[in-house]
Write an enzyme that holds these catalytic residues in place. Structure first.
Site, PDB file in Angstrom:
ATOM      1  N   LEU A 135     -14.614  -7.602 -62.899  1.00 40.02           N
ATOM      2  CA  LEU A 135     -14.025  -8.803 -62.342  1.00 40.02           C
ATOM      3  C   LEU A 135     -12.795  -8.349 -61.571  1.00 40.02           C
ATOM      4  O   LEU A 135     -12.045  -7.496 -62.037  1.00 40.02           O
ATOM      5  CB  LEU A 135     -13.636  -9.761 -63.480  1.00 40.02           C
ATOM      6  N   ASP A 136     -12.602  -8.890 -60.377  1.00 43.50           N
ATOM      7  CA  ASP A 136     -11.487  -8.456 -59.544  1.00 43.50           C
ATOM      8  C   ASP A 136     -10.180  -8.468 -60.323  1.00 43.50           C
ATOM      9  O   ASP A 136      -9.938  -9.361 -61.147  1.00 43.50           O
ATOM     10  CB  ASP A 136     -11.356  -9.368 -58.322  1.00 43.50           C
ATOM     11  N   GLN A 137      -9.322  -7.500 -60.049  1.00 43.86           N
ATOM     12  CA  GLN A 137      -8.088  -7.350 -60.819  1.00 43.86           C
ATOM     13  C   GLN A 137      -7.240  -8.616 -60.800  1.00 43.86           C
ATOM     14  O   GLN A 137      -6.664  -9.008 -61.820  1.00 43.86           O
ATOM     15  CB  GLN A 137      -7.275  -6.168 -60.279  1.00 43.86           C
TER      16      GLN A 137
END
Length: 314
Positions: A135-137
């Site tokens: 999941l994107d940071q």
């Protein structure tokens, strides 16, 4: 993010301990800092990440050093928020700003590392932690890890075959229609970027995102219209929601990579100063899949942050 430092080991340095070599070659590094960089996974010999301070180098080897790795700190165990625990896998509620797994620059400060440390504290000897998906940071929400290697194959197959149900809440700039389906194929570029593929491009991969507006459009950021959408994926490409939203003219709030570029006087991704969003307004709130060993349906939900709630959720 600074560029890495690269150099070759010369003949007179052959057989040196890696931290000692770093301390000699990089004036701003003490020997203690050099050891911390190595332990934190910020140093490579060739293409191999090296984390043993006792490693010795050989003449001609290429050394790559990511100095920003010194800034990485282990995550607090309080950030390991379990939504579901199982002998085969766990699902965590990831806070925004926390990387799921190691980056090129460091192996520290990741959710995977914090989970592994939590398992060790619980008495698990040499725990296995498998990163199933990322999941994107800057985003938040549900992330799954396998904790037994036998479960990895089954779960990865479900992701590859798009049999995992994933639902997101996302806030975008603009006034999108009530329902929007984007089927633009995507192409991954070097350095982690993604773009909509051109017609007939050989590297293009199919991607389908369904977007549904869940409440009337509101004025939110400096008077700009902002809409709350519910997003579901029929495929799972890197940055798929962000790129599809941007390609349709509705950039995700807080998206510095694909959204609006702030002026130099405005904050960076960490939200330092100014009034722009300091996080990515993307939250993975639902995950549905078949249990990797029993085949039974598992349907999990994460709490919605305030910005992601609509009246229908109350």
């Amino acid at each position: 993010m600074g560029r890495p430092l690269r150099f070759r080991v010369v003949d007179s340095e052959d057989g040196s301990l890696l931290p000692q070599l770093l301390a000699r070659r990089v004036p701003e590094l003490s020997l203690t800092d050099a050891k911390e960089l190595v332990r934190g996974g910020a140093v490579y010999l060739g293409h191999l990440r090296v984390r043993l301070p006792t490693m010795r180098v050989a003449s001609g080897e290429r050394v790559t050093v990511h100095l920003e790795g010194l800034e990485a700190r282990p995550l607090s165990s309080e950030l390991v928020r379990f939504v579901h625990r199982d002998p085969d896998f766990v699902v965590l509620d990831k806070p925004p700003g926390v990387p799921v797994a190691q980056t090129r620059q460091t192996a520290r400060g990741t959710l995977a590392e914090a989970l592994r440390r939590t398992l060790v504290d619980e008495g698990v000897v040499r725990p296995y932690v498998g990163v199933v998906h990322r999941l994107d940071q800057g985003a938040s929400g549900l992330v799954m890890f396998t904790v037994r290697s036998v479960a990895n194959k089954s779960v990865h197959r479900q992701f590859a075959e798009h049999r995992i149900e994933r639902r997101y809440r996302v806030r975008v700039v603009g006034e999108p229609p009530a329902v929007l389906r984007c089927e633009a194929p995507l192409c991954e570029l070097p350095h982690g970027r993604v773009r909509v593929a051109q017609s007939g491009e050989p590297r293009a991969r199919p991607a389908v995102t369904e977007l549904r507006r869940v409440e009337p459009v509101l004025g939110e950021v400096e008077g700009r219209a902002a809409a709350l959408l519910d997003a579901s994926l029929e495929t799972g490409r890197t940055h798929q929601i962000r790129v599809h939203c941007q390609s349709e003219g509705f950039a995700v709030l807080g998206d510095r990579k694909y959204g609006e570029r702030p002026p130099a006087s405005e904050p960076d991704d960490r939200g330092e100063g100014g009034s722009e969003p300091s996080r990515l307004f993307l939250h993975a709130y639902r995950l549905g899949f078949a249990h990797p060993t029993t085949g039974e349906r598992v349907d999990l939900r994460a709490p919605l942050p305030d910005w992601a709630r609509a009246r229908e959720d109350e």
